[in-house]
Scaffold this motif. Sequence first.
Motif, PDB file in Angstrom:
ATOM      1  N   LYS A  54       0.706  -1.062  -0.095  1.00 17.85           N
ATOM      2  CA  LYS A  54       0.051   0.039  -0.079  1.00 17.85           C
ATOM      3  C   LYS A  54       0.806   1.266  -0.129  1.00 17.85           C
ATOM      4  CE  LYS A  54      -3.981   2.171   2.510  1.00 17.85           C
ATOM      5  NZ  LYS A  54      -5.022   2.030   3.246  1.00 17.85           N
ATOM      6  N   GLN A  55       1.965   1.041   0.695  1.00 11.22           N
ATOM      7  CA  GLN A  55       3.049   2.593   0.897  1.00 11.22           C
ATOM      8  C   GLN A  55       3.661   2.594  -0.475  1.00 11.22           C
ATOM      9  OE1 GLN A  55       2.789   4.518   3.351  1.00 11.22           O
ATOM     10  NE2 GLN A  55       4.473   5.686   2.223  1.00 11.22           N
ATOM     11  N   LYS A  56       3.873   1.378  -1.187  1.00 11.14           N
ATOM     12  CA  LYS A  56       4.784   1.331  -2.467  1.00 11.14           C
ATOM     13  C   LYS A  56       3.789   2.068  -3.419  1.00 11.14           C
ATOM     14  CE  LYS A  56       7.077  -1.251  -5.836  1.00 11.14           C
ATOM     15  NZ  LYS A  56       7.399  -2.474  -6.345  1.00 11.14           N
ATOM     16  N   SER A  57       2.511   1.789  -3.232  1.00  9.31           N
ATOM     17  CA  SER A  57       1.437   2.199  -4.430  1.00  9.31           C
ATOM     18  C   SER A  57       1.301   3.782  -4.432  1.00  9.31           C
ATOM     19  CB  SER A  57       0.073   1.588  -4.036  1.00  9.31           C
ATOM     20  OG  SER A  57       0.293   0.408  -4.055  1.00  9.31           O
ATOM     21  N   LEU A  58       1.905   4.472  -3.423  1.00 13.57           N
ATOM     22  CA  LEU A  58       1.767   5.854  -3.208  1.00 13.57           C
ATOM     23  C   LEU A  58       2.723   6.581  -3.835  1.00 13.57           C
ATOM     24  CD1 LEU A  58       0.880   6.310   0.459  1.00 13.57           C
ATOM     25  CD2 LEU A  58      -0.888   5.893  -1.352  1.00 13.57           C
ATOM     26  N   LEU A  59       3.512   5.973  -5.034  1.00 13.36           N
ATOM     27  CA  LEU A  59       4.512   6.512  -5.915  1.00 13.36           C
ATOM     28  C   LEU A  59       4.315   6.426  -7.026  1.00 13.36           C
ATOM     29  CD1 LEU A  59       7.009   8.399  -6.400  1.00 13.36           C
ATOM     30  CD2 LEU A  59       8.361   6.255  -5.899  1.00 13.36           C
ATOM     31  N   ASN A  60       3.803   7.355  -7.812  1.00 11.32           N
ATOM     32  CA  ASN A  60       3.436   7.063  -9.441  1.00 11.32           C
ATOM     33  C   ASN A  60       4.703   7.113 -10.017  1.00 11.32           C
ATOM     34  OD1 ASN A  60       2.871   7.741 -11.947  1.00 11.32           O
ATOM     35  ND2 ASN A  60       1.143   9.030 -11.551  1.00 11.32           N
ATOM     36  N   PRO A  61       4.991   5.691 -10.423  1.00 15.31           N
ATOM     37  CA  PRO A  61       6.118   5.452 -11.277  1.00 15.31           C
ATOM     38  C   PRO A  61       6.310   6.028 -12.584  1.00 15.31           C
ATOM     39  CG  PRO A  61       4.635   3.362 -11.485  1.00 15.31           C
ATOM     40  CD  PRO A  61       4.193   4.416 -10.643  1.00 15.31           C
ATOM     41  N   VAL A  62       5.239   6.477 -13.187  1.00 18.10           N
ATOM     42  CA  VAL A  62       5.169   7.234 -14.492  1.00 18.10           C
ATOM     43  C   VAL A  62       5.775   8.550 -14.192  1.00 18.10           C
ATOM     44  CG1 VAL A  62       3.839   7.549 -16.589  1.00 18.10           C
ATOM     45  CG2 VAL A  62       3.355   5.684 -15.129  1.00 18.10           C
ATOM     46  N   PHE A  63       5.040   9.524 -13.589  1.00 20.62           N
ATOM     47  CA  PHE A  63       5.345  10.868 -13.453  1.00 20.62           C
ATOM     48  C   PHE A  63       6.282  10.917 -12.252  1.00 20.62           C
ATOM     49  CE2 PHE A  63       1.429  10.462 -15.692  1.00 20.62           C
ATOM     50  CZ  PHE A  63       1.727  11.564 -16.711  1.00 20.62           C
TER      51      PHE A  63
END
Length: 276
Positions: free
Chosen positions: A108-117
Amino acid sequence: MIANEYINRAIDYILDHINENISVDDIASHCNFSKYYFSRMFKIETGESIHEFIKRVKMEQSAFRIKIEKGRSITDIGCDYGFSSSNYSSAFKQHHKLSPIQFRRCIKQKSLLNPVFRNSIGLESFEECDKKISIEILEDFLVIYERHKGTYRNLSEHWGVFQEKNKDYITDKTLLLERTYDDPSITKIEECLYDICITVPEGCTLENTYVLKGGKFAIYHFKGLVNQIYSSFQNIFNVWLPQSNFEIDNRYGFEIYRKIDCDSMFMEIDLCIPIK
């Protein structure tokens, strides 16, 4: 772009049978090629061997299930993909550099970083997310498609080329759809697989067509900028699905583009998540 018809047929077969113990022989036979010739062809076209592709997809799709099915045991999820308890944990850690338990704790915490932008995002409350979602039954869509593997950064460019190439098939009734196979918080952004599609009338005889299956969907009605789409998916996966009474099924989701302002990049998109 993955343009080879037989490679795409093989990818479809793998994705449709990923819960089974499929082999390179099965896939080559399905495409009517010898095992060794087709294996070389697949590696050239995708950058991965067939075995590597199957293993990676199993690891990433099972990780996605761990993420959204918080009430299910890790052993049961691994079993769904053909692993014993000990084998699954070992294979998972080798691929994700975390044990399945550690992954569940931190995804869940990792999901908070947008890997595209490369920006941080916030999550909505369940109530906020639920207001934007409707449960609907969609018809099948016959589409022309083009398959890509890689970052979404060039998506608008791909769309422009694709629409120009197929402009003779575009009318005021044509829908633009995008079929997504991966969660970029789990799959490396350069390995994400997606199809860009336009609807066509029955009877279209082009080779690069398929029927995008309809059925029951939870549809998140997105309105916002392109760099906010990722956060909407994470709201569905991290907030809505785990707390709702719905379960995602084995179909793959897709998006329907309703409105696009090319100057401001403001969009209205239906994010269609298949549910049981």
